[in-house]
Design an enzyme around this catalytic site. Structure first.
Site, PDB file in Angstrom:
ATOM      1  CB  VAL A 231       9.773 -23.483 -12.108  1.00  0.00           C
ATOM      2  CG1 VAL A 231      10.262 -24.264 -10.902  1.00  0.00           C
ATOM      3  CG2 VAL A 231      10.148 -22.010 -11.975  1.00  0.00           C
TER       4      VAL A 231
ATOM      5  CG  HIS B 255      17.021 -29.377 -13.343  1.00  0.00           C
ATOM      6  ND1 HIS B 255      17.739 -29.377 -12.171  1.00  0.00           N
ATOM      7  CD2 HIS B 255      15.717 -29.512 -12.977  1.00  0.00           C
ATOM      8  CE1 HIS B 255      16.907 -29.500 -11.153  1.00  0.00           C
ATOM      9  NE2 HIS B 255      15.679 -29.583 -11.609  1.00  0.00           N
TER      10      HIS B 255
ATOM     11  N   PRO C 250      10.185 -31.704 -17.242  1.00  0.00           N
ATOM     12  CG  PRO C 250      10.795 -33.021 -19.080  1.00  0.00           C
ATOM     13  CD  PRO C 250       9.617 -32.614 -18.269  1.00  0.00           C
TER      14      PRO C 250
ATOM     15  CG  ASP D 127      20.853 -29.248 -10.516  1.00  0.00           C
ATOM     16  OD1 ASP D 127      20.380 -30.232  -9.950  1.00  0.00           O
ATOM     17  OD2 ASP D 127      20.283 -28.674 -11.472  1.00  0.00           O
TER      18      ASP D 127
ATOM     19  NE  ARG E 284      14.961 -32.642 -11.753  1.00  0.00           N
ATOM     20  CZ  ARG E 284      16.027 -33.148 -11.132  1.00  0.00           C
ATOM     21  NH1 ARG E 284      16.799 -34.024 -11.715  1.00  0.00           N
ATOM     22  NH2 ARG E 284      16.327 -32.771  -9.895  1.00  0.00           N
TER      23      ARG E 284
HETATM   24  N1  LIG Z   1      13.158 -26.784 -11.860  1.00  0.00           N
HETATM   25  C1  LIG Z   1      13.303 -27.215 -10.625  1.00  0.00           C
HETATM   26  O1  LIG Z   1      14.419 -27.161 -10.091  1.00  0.00           O
HETATM   27  C2  LIG Z   1      12.108 -27.778  -9.887  1.00  0.00           C
HETATM   28  C3  LIG Z   1      12.142 -28.034  -8.510  1.00  0.00           C
HETATM   29  C4  LIG Z   1      11.001 -28.536  -7.893  1.00  0.00           C
HETATM   30  C5  LIG Z   1       9.865 -28.815  -8.639  1.00  0.00           C
HETATM   31  N2  LIG Z   1       9.873 -28.571  -9.978  1.00  0.00           N
HETATM   32  C6  LIG Z   1       8.714 -28.847 -10.823  1.00  0.00           C
HETATM   33  O2  LIG Z   1       7.687 -27.906 -10.563  1.00  0.00           O
HETATM   34  C7  LIG Z   1       6.433 -28.457 -10.977  1.00  0.00           C
HETATM   35  C8  LIG Z   1       5.391 -28.209  -9.899  1.00  0.00           C
HETATM   36  O3  LIG Z   1       5.676 -28.962  -8.738  1.00  0.00           O
HETATM   37  P1  LIG Z   1       4.721 -28.882  -7.450  1.00  0.00           P
HETATM   38  O4  LIG Z   1       5.379 -29.649  -6.355  1.00  0.00           O
HETATM   39  O5  LIG Z   1       4.292 -27.467  -7.206  1.00  0.00           O
HETATM   40  O6  LIG Z   1       3.455 -29.706  -7.972  1.00  0.00           O
HETATM   41  P2  LIG Z   1       1.950 -29.528  -7.461  1.00  0.00           P
HETATM   42  O7  LIG Z   1       1.217 -30.742  -7.920  1.00  0.00           O
HETATM   43  O8  LIG Z   1       1.924 -29.175  -6.010  1.00  0.00           O
HETATM   44  O9  LIG Z   1       1.427 -28.238  -8.266  1.00  0.00           O
HETATM   45  C9  LIG Z   1       1.202 -28.220  -9.633  1.00  0.00           C
HETATM   46  C10 LIG Z   1       0.075 -27.244  -9.876  1.00  0.00           C
HETATM   47  O10 LIG Z   1      -0.116 -27.106 -11.297  1.00  0.00           O
HETATM   48  C11 LIG Z   1      -1.503 -26.895 -11.490  1.00  0.00           C
HETATM   49  N3  LIG Z   1      -1.871 -27.146 -12.881  1.00  0.00           N
HETATM   50  C12 LIG Z   1      -1.989 -28.333 -13.541  1.00  0.00           C
HETATM   51  N4  LIG Z   1      -2.368 -28.124 -14.812  1.00  0.00           N
HETATM   52  C13 LIG Z   1      -2.498 -26.779 -14.969  1.00  0.00           C
HETATM   53  C14 LIG Z   1      -2.867 -25.950 -16.071  1.00  0.00           C
HETATM   54  N5  LIG Z   1      -3.172 -26.463 -17.256  1.00  0.00           N
HETATM   55  N6  LIG Z   1      -2.897 -24.627 -15.872  1.00  0.00           N
HETATM   56  C15 LIG Z   1      -2.579 -24.087 -14.663  1.00  0.00           C
HETATM   57  N7  LIG Z   1      -2.232 -24.832 -13.597  1.00  0.00           N
HETATM   58  C16 LIG Z   1      -2.190 -26.166 -13.738  1.00  0.00           C
HETATM   59  C17 LIG Z   1      -2.167 -27.861 -10.511  1.00  0.00           C
HETATM   60  O11 LIG Z   1      -3.520 -27.532 -10.272  1.00  0.00           O
HETATM   61  C18 LIG Z   1      -1.264 -27.691  -9.292  1.00  0.00           C
HETATM   62  O12 LIG Z   1      -1.762 -26.699  -8.390  1.00  0.00           O
HETATM   63  C19 LIG Z   1       6.710 -29.942 -11.270  1.00  0.00           C
HETATM   64  O13 LIG Z   1       6.819 -30.152 -12.657  1.00  0.00           O
HETATM   65  C20 LIG Z   1       8.047 -30.187 -10.599  1.00  0.00           C
HETATM   66  O14 LIG Z   1       8.764 -31.255 -11.177  1.00  0.00           O
HETATM   67  C21 LIG Z   1      10.957 -28.041 -10.607  1.00  0.00           C
END
Ligand SMILES: NC(=O)c1ccc[n+]([C@@H]2O[C@H](COP(=O)([O-])OP(=O)(O)OC[C@H]3O[C@@H](n4cnc5c(N)ncnc54)[C@H](O)[C@@H]3O)[C@@H](O)[C@H]2O)c1
Length: 317
Positions: free
Chosen positions: A124, A181, A127, A154, A94
């Protein structure tokens, strides 16, 4: 009150309408947690598609208005959920996402700030602990108004493993994972319990082993769970969406809940100035209190080591 439903009057913005953002909007809709859900993303066309798709369910299974919007829609939000940012590729940690996702968060905060009138901000994107630290500094809001989902997911992954092991339902099992995380997360074994009985005692009474080896195996599985899912299907989004719903319900339904989420610590467990997860009371204002539990010396040491690691990461920003 309508037909047994309590219709929420709450407005939620989800910034980032990728897999995670869209899954969160879908889960919020079928739980009837919001009156209005606005999806905001740089890809407007895709966002409109996601909003239409979610909106077209059977009304009784979710009657929120779901639409694509812009940062102006952050006005009057009760909750703003930030998921914008890149996901991990197989083999990445991450922390490898810092440079790109920190830049995206800066851009999100700059635009959101113009229209922000209040409300809780839940991070969300990963990292998550680093982004919580940055968003807290940039937004300058009262303590706890910005928090990250942190180790909530987790913890529920560990609860699932322990429930399967003890053949009990997940509601009977209590354990928190704290810290990062990420790779330096720590299960608080000393407070793990089933049906309110300490896990060690429960296992002894039910003829189950609860050795260090088993605990290490479970901890390793949970630590690597995200990577395993990414290896198999390229991303994770359903688990986090339901975790977010659980936390969102604490804010939107004003139903105080304890979960291990990430905020910038202020001396708890001897740690300050880093974003890490500890068991916290979540309510209408976000994290309303971080709990200071009794942990063993070993758990405290591991937690402080995780904080040192996080400080090292923040120093490089
Ligand atoms: N915290 C957790 O437990 C957890 C779990 C799963 C995923 N995540 C994280 O969530 C994030 C998203 O994952 P995902 O699978 O949806 O990715 P994804 O690529 O499907 O979606 C990301 C979205 O962000 C948008 N984006 C990019 N730059 C932007 C901006 N400046 N303004 C607005 N929107 C913007 C993109 O257009 C895209 O639609 C990742 O960082 C991932 O690591 C966190």
């Amino acid at each position: 009150m309508m037909d047994g439903y309590i219709v929420s009057k709450r407005k939620v913005a989800v910034i980032g309408a990728g897999f995670v953002g869209a899954s969160i909007a879908y889960a919020l809709t079928i739980r009837n947690l919001a009156r209005e859900i606005v999806l905001i993303d740089i890809d407007r066309e895709k966002t409109e598609g996601e909003a239409m798709d979610i909106q077209h369910g059977i009304p009784d299974l979710g009657n929120a208005v779901v639409r694509a919007g812009s940062y102006e829609d952050c006005r009057d939000c009760d909750l703003i959920i930030i998921t914008a940012g890149r996901n991990r590729k197989p083999g990445e940690s991450r922390l490898d996402l810092i440079a790109g996702n920190s830049g995206i968060l800066r851009n999100v905060v700059e635009q959101m700030q113009k229209y922000y009138t209040g409300g809780v901000i839940m991070l969300v994107s990963n990292p998550v602990d680093v982004l919580v630290y940055q968003c807290t500094r940039w937004m300058g809001l009262p303590d706890g108004r910005v928090f990250g989902t942190g180790c909530a997911l987790d913890s529920s992954r560990m609860i699932r493993l322990m429930a399967d092991y003890t053949k009990r339902d997940t509601e009977s099992v209590k354990i928190n994972i704290v810290g990062e995380h990420g790779d330096s997360q720590i299960p608080i074994w000393s407070r793990a319990a089933v049906d309110g009985i300490p896990m060690q005692e429960y296992c002894e009474k039910h003829g189950l082993s609860w050795t260090q080896e088993i605990r290490d195996d479970f901890a390793g599985k949970v630590r690597g769970m995200g990577a395993s899912i990414i290896k198999n299907k390229g991303r994770t989004h359903f688990g986090i969406a339901t975790s977010v719903c659980y936390l969102a319900s604490a804010v939107l339904d004003q139903r105080p809940t304890i979960a291990s989420v990430s905020t910038v610590l202020k001396g708890e467990y001897g740690v300050s100035g880093v974003g890490l997860s500890v068991p916290s009371i979540i309510g209408v204002n976000g994290v309303e209190r971080r709990l200071e539990e009794e942990w063993t010396e070993e758990e405290l040491t591991l937690f402080r080591q995780a904080a040192d690691k996080m400080k090292g990461v923040l120093d490089t920003l």
